[in-house]
Design a protein around this motif. Structure first.
Motif, PDB file in Angstrom:
ATOM      1  N   MET A   1       0.835  -1.168  -0.025  1.00  0.00           N
ATOM      2  CA  MET A   1      -0.082   0.142   0.058  1.00  0.00           C
ATOM      3  C   MET A   1       0.926   1.184   0.147  1.00  0.00           C
ATOM      4  N   LYS A   2       0.688   1.984  -1.003  1.00  0.00           N
ATOM      5  CA  LYS A   2       1.409   3.544  -0.942  1.00  0.00           C
ATOM      6  C   LYS A   2       0.918   4.340  -0.090  1.00  0.00           C
ATOM      7  N   THR A   3       1.492   5.036   0.673  1.00  0.00           N
ATOM      8  CA  THR A   3       1.151   6.156   1.661  1.00  0.00           C
ATOM      9  C   THR A   3       1.503   7.608   1.343  1.00  0.00           C
ATOM     10  N   GLU A   4       2.153   7.623   0.077  1.00  0.00           N
ATOM     11  CA  GLU A   4       2.673   8.973  -0.019  1.00  0.00           C
ATOM     12  C   GLU A   4       1.600   9.964  -0.083  1.00  0.00           C
ATOM     13  N   ARG A   5       1.961  11.329   0.570  1.00  0.00           N
ATOM     14  CA  ARG A   5       0.802  12.223   0.544  1.00  0.00           C
ATOM     15  C   ARG A   5       0.730  12.977  -0.702  1.00  0.00           C
ATOM     16  N   PRO A   6      -0.459  13.696  -0.766  1.00  0.00           N
ATOM     17  CA  PRO A   6      -1.290  13.978   0.093  1.00  0.00           C
ATOM     18  C   PRO A   6      -2.531  12.783   0.419  1.00  0.00           C
ATOM     19  N   TYR A   7      -2.695  12.401   1.697  1.00  0.00           N
ATOM     20  CA  TYR A   7      -3.558  11.572   2.054  1.00  0.00           C
ATOM     21  C   TYR A   7      -4.796  11.849   1.450  1.00  0.00           C
ATOM     22  N   ARG A   8      -5.654  10.715   1.117  1.00  0.00           N
ATOM     23  CA  ARG A   8      -7.079  10.606   0.818  1.00  0.00           C
ATOM     24  C   ARG A   8      -7.912   9.866   1.437  1.00  0.00           C
ATOM     25  N   PHE A   9      -9.015  10.277   2.111  1.00  0.00           N
ATOM     26  CA  PHE A   9      -9.673   9.586   2.912  1.00  0.00           C
ATOM     27  C   PHE A   9     -11.070   9.766   2.550  1.00  0.00           C
ATOM     28  N   ILE A  10     -11.900   8.740   2.626  1.00  0.00           N
ATOM     29  CA  ILE A  10     -13.213   8.604   2.519  1.00  0.00           C
ATOM     30  C   ILE A  10     -13.858   8.324   3.893  1.00  0.00           C
ATOM     31  N   ILE A  11     -14.865   9.392   4.165  1.00  0.00           N
ATOM     32  CA  ILE A  11     -15.520   8.824   5.340  1.00  0.00           C
ATOM     33  C   ILE A  11     -17.009   8.796   4.778  1.00  0.00           C
ATOM     34  N   SER A  12     -17.655   7.526   5.346  1.00  0.00           N
ATOM     35  CA  SER A  12     -18.870   7.256   4.830  1.00  0.00           C
ATOM     36  C   SER A  12     -20.217   6.916   5.903  1.00  0.00           C
ATOM     37  N   GLY A  13     -21.216   7.307   5.636  1.00  0.00           N
ATOM     38  CA  GLY A  13     -22.403   7.348   6.771  1.00  0.00           C
ATOM     39  C   GLY A  13     -22.977   8.577   6.950  1.00  0.00           C
ATOM     40  N   GLY A  14     -23.994   8.611   7.863  1.00  0.00           N
ATOM     41  CA  GLY A  14     -24.914   9.442   8.208  1.00  0.00           C
ATOM     42  C   GLY A  14     -26.180   9.400   8.517  1.00  0.00           C
ATOM     43  N   GLY A  15     -27.378   9.984   8.069  1.00  0.00           N
ATOM     44  CA  GLY A  15     -28.610   9.720   8.456  1.00  0.00           C
ATOM     45  C   GLY A  15     -29.310  10.687   9.714  1.00  0.00           C
ATOM     46  N   THR A  16     -28.317  10.860  10.527  1.00  0.00           N
ATOM     47  CA  THR A  16     -28.864  11.819  11.608  1.00  0.00           C
ATOM     48  C   THR A  16     -27.389  12.396  12.308  1.00  0.00           C
ATOM     49  N   GLY A  17     -27.451  13.288  13.073  1.00  0.00           N
ATOM     50  CA  GLY A  17     -26.567  13.986  13.695  1.00  0.00           C
ATOM     51  C   GLY A  17     -25.595  13.248  14.379  1.00  0.00           C
ATOM     52  N   GLY A  18     -26.271  12.221  15.025  1.00  0.00           N
ATOM     53  CA  GLY A  18     -25.323  11.094  15.860  1.00  0.00           C
ATOM     54  C   GLY A  18     -24.241  10.595  15.016  1.00  0.00           C
ATOM     55  N   HIS A  19     -24.472  10.592  13.599  1.00  0.00           N
ATOM     56  CA  HIS A  19     -23.270   9.984  12.655  1.00  0.00           C
ATOM     57  C   HIS A  19     -22.568  11.039  12.072  1.00  0.00           C
ATOM     58  N   ILE A  20     -23.295  12.113  11.594  1.00  0.00           N
ATOM     59  CA  ILE A  20     -22.769  13.399  10.881  1.00  0.00           C
ATOM     60  C   ILE A  20     -21.810  14.099  11.645  1.00  0.00           C
ATOM     61  N   TYR A  21     -22.046  14.435  12.803  1.00  0.00           N
ATOM     62  CA  TYR A  21     -21.135  15.225  13.758  1.00  0.00           C
ATOM     63  C   TYR A  21     -19.607  14.595  14.060  1.00  0.00           C
ATOM     64  N   PRO A  22     -19.871  13.170  14.324  1.00  0.00           N
ATOM     65  CA  PRO A  22     -18.650  12.695  14.677  1.00  0.00           C
ATOM     66  C   PRO A  22     -17.491  12.601  13.258  1.00  0.00           C
TER      67      PRO A  22
END
Ligand SMILES: CC(=O)N[C@H]1[C@@H](OP(=O)(O)OP(=O)(O)OC[C@H]2O[C@@H](n3ccc(=O)[nH]c3=O)[C@H](O)[C@@H]2O)O[C@H](CO)[C@@H](O)[C@@H]1O
Length: 369
Positions: free
Chosen positions: A1-22
């Protein structure tokens, strides 16, 4: 796995604030460490994240996905197609964005994206906010590298060797509210000489809590205390029109609170649903709280969330079924009892996890190394 920057991340989920704000708190922490990091959110079309995430300054793609309705519903006919289409779309997103890692915070969009990431051997991690894990997260738990949790005994749901107890990520501005009381009261045009009750129904509002308040609003007005009352968007019009007939100088009724830091800062006591993020925030701000857990959530998990505090004498519990009869009485008793308040404050503060977000991002960095 190559880890050279810039890093790229996917954050997935949601539905309510309890998932979105974290999710947003995690993204902000990544950005504060790596300003050149690229972060892409993946949510569900039509859900709250499609508005809140861009407001926080991040790009989001919406998948055509929803849950399977337990009641008979025409929407269920679409369900297999939604799963299929969203899985295909998720694969396309992963292929194009080429993330170094994927973080799932719960909610419908988490499933297809996390599975697509696993298919392409991309490291992934779950952040589970509750003391209970839903079906999707339990299944995903077997496939991901790490699972960051907020409660003990989560090995009931996940492989022990993957679990790290970090706590839930809380937005930075909520972490230091002690000095904001005067500013907060001014913001809500309330008086500093009077006691203030904050009423929270979770990110969507809570019918029982709203009904309990409206039924006994006159009682609150009579003892001359102030109220900041978040109704949730579904109940706002009904509650404001019912409250109109009363004298409302001390009452602020709000559909949704943007400045949660100020709402917490203004409060002497809080009434709240027992969503996981509300609990984590209340531990950090250290307020005496009465929880009214929602009975309408999977496996009654809000009661389990709340009980973790009740067992430590760190909060008061009023069950949803009895709330209309006794919630307002209980809050007014608590508001008068400063000794009980001090005890609750001391105990709830012990449960705060102020470094949760940093610890989660530390864990994230270990899975891409
Ligand atoms: C009905 C439902 O499915 N609830 C679930 C949902 O909670 P839900 O999203 O309602 O609640 P949480 O208590 O976890 O989080 C609410 C979040 O919204 C914020 N907020 C709330 C009201 C407001 O006016 N403004 C505002 O910004 C709070 O500060 C907090 O950050 O996800 C949680 C985390 O997985 C679960 O524990 C809950 O059981």
């Amino acid at each position: 796995m190559k880890t050279e920057r810039p890093y790229r991340f996917i954050i997935s989920g949601g539905g309510t604030g309890g998932h979105i704000y974290p999710a947003i708190a995690i993204a902000n922490e990544i950005k504060s460490r790596f300003s050149d990091a690229q972060i892409l959110f993946v949510g569900a079309k039509g859900k709250m994240e499609m508005k809140k995430v861009p407001e926080a300054g991040y790009k989001i793609i919406g998948l055509w996905i929803s849950g399977f309705q337990r009641r008979i519903s025409i929407d269920n006919l679409y369900f297999p197609f939604k799963v299929l289409f969203s899985y295909v779309a998720a694969n396309r997103i992963i292929k194009r964005f080429k993330p170094h890692a994927v973080i799932g915070v719960g909610g419908y969009a988490s499933g297809p994206i996390m599975l697509a990431a696993r298919g392409k051997k991309i490291p992934s991690m779950i952040q589970e906010q509750n003391s209970y894990a839903g079906l999707t997260n339990k299944r995903l738990g077997k496939k991901v590298e790490k699972i960051c949790v907020a409660y003990e005994h989560m090995d009931r749901y996940f492989p022990q060797n993957k679990i790290v107890i970090t706590g839930n990520p809380v937005r930075k501005d909520i972490q230091h509210v002690e000095k904001k009381r005067e500013q907060a009261l001014k913001h809500y045009n309330l008086k500093s000489g009077k006691k203030t009750i904050l009423v929270l129904g979770g990110s969507l509002g809570a019918r029982t809590i709203n009904n309990s308040i409206i039924k006994h609003l006159q009682q609150i007005i009579d003892v001359d205390v102030q109220l900041i009352w978040q109704t949730g968007k579904f109940y706002f019009e009904e509650m404001t029109s019912k409250a109109k007939e009363l004298y409302l100088d001390n009452i602020r009724i709000l559909e949704f609170i943007k400045e949660m830091d100020l709402a917490y800062a203004a409060a002497d006591v809080v009434i709240s649903r027992a969503g996981a993020l509300s609990i984590s925030e209340l531990c950090l701000v250290g307020k005496p709280v009465i929880f009214v857990p929602s009975p309408n959530v999977a496996e009654d998990h809000q009661t389990k969330n709340a009980k973790a505090l009740i067992e430590k004498n760190a909060a008061v519990l009023v069950k949803d079924v009895v709330a209309e009869g006794k919630l307002v009485d209980e809050v007014l008793v608590l508001l008068k009892d400063e000794k009980r308040q001090a005890e609750l404050i001391q105990n709830i503060k012990q449960l705060a996890k102020p470094n949760a977000t940093e610890d989660i991002v530390n864990e994230l960095m270990t899975i891409i190394k």
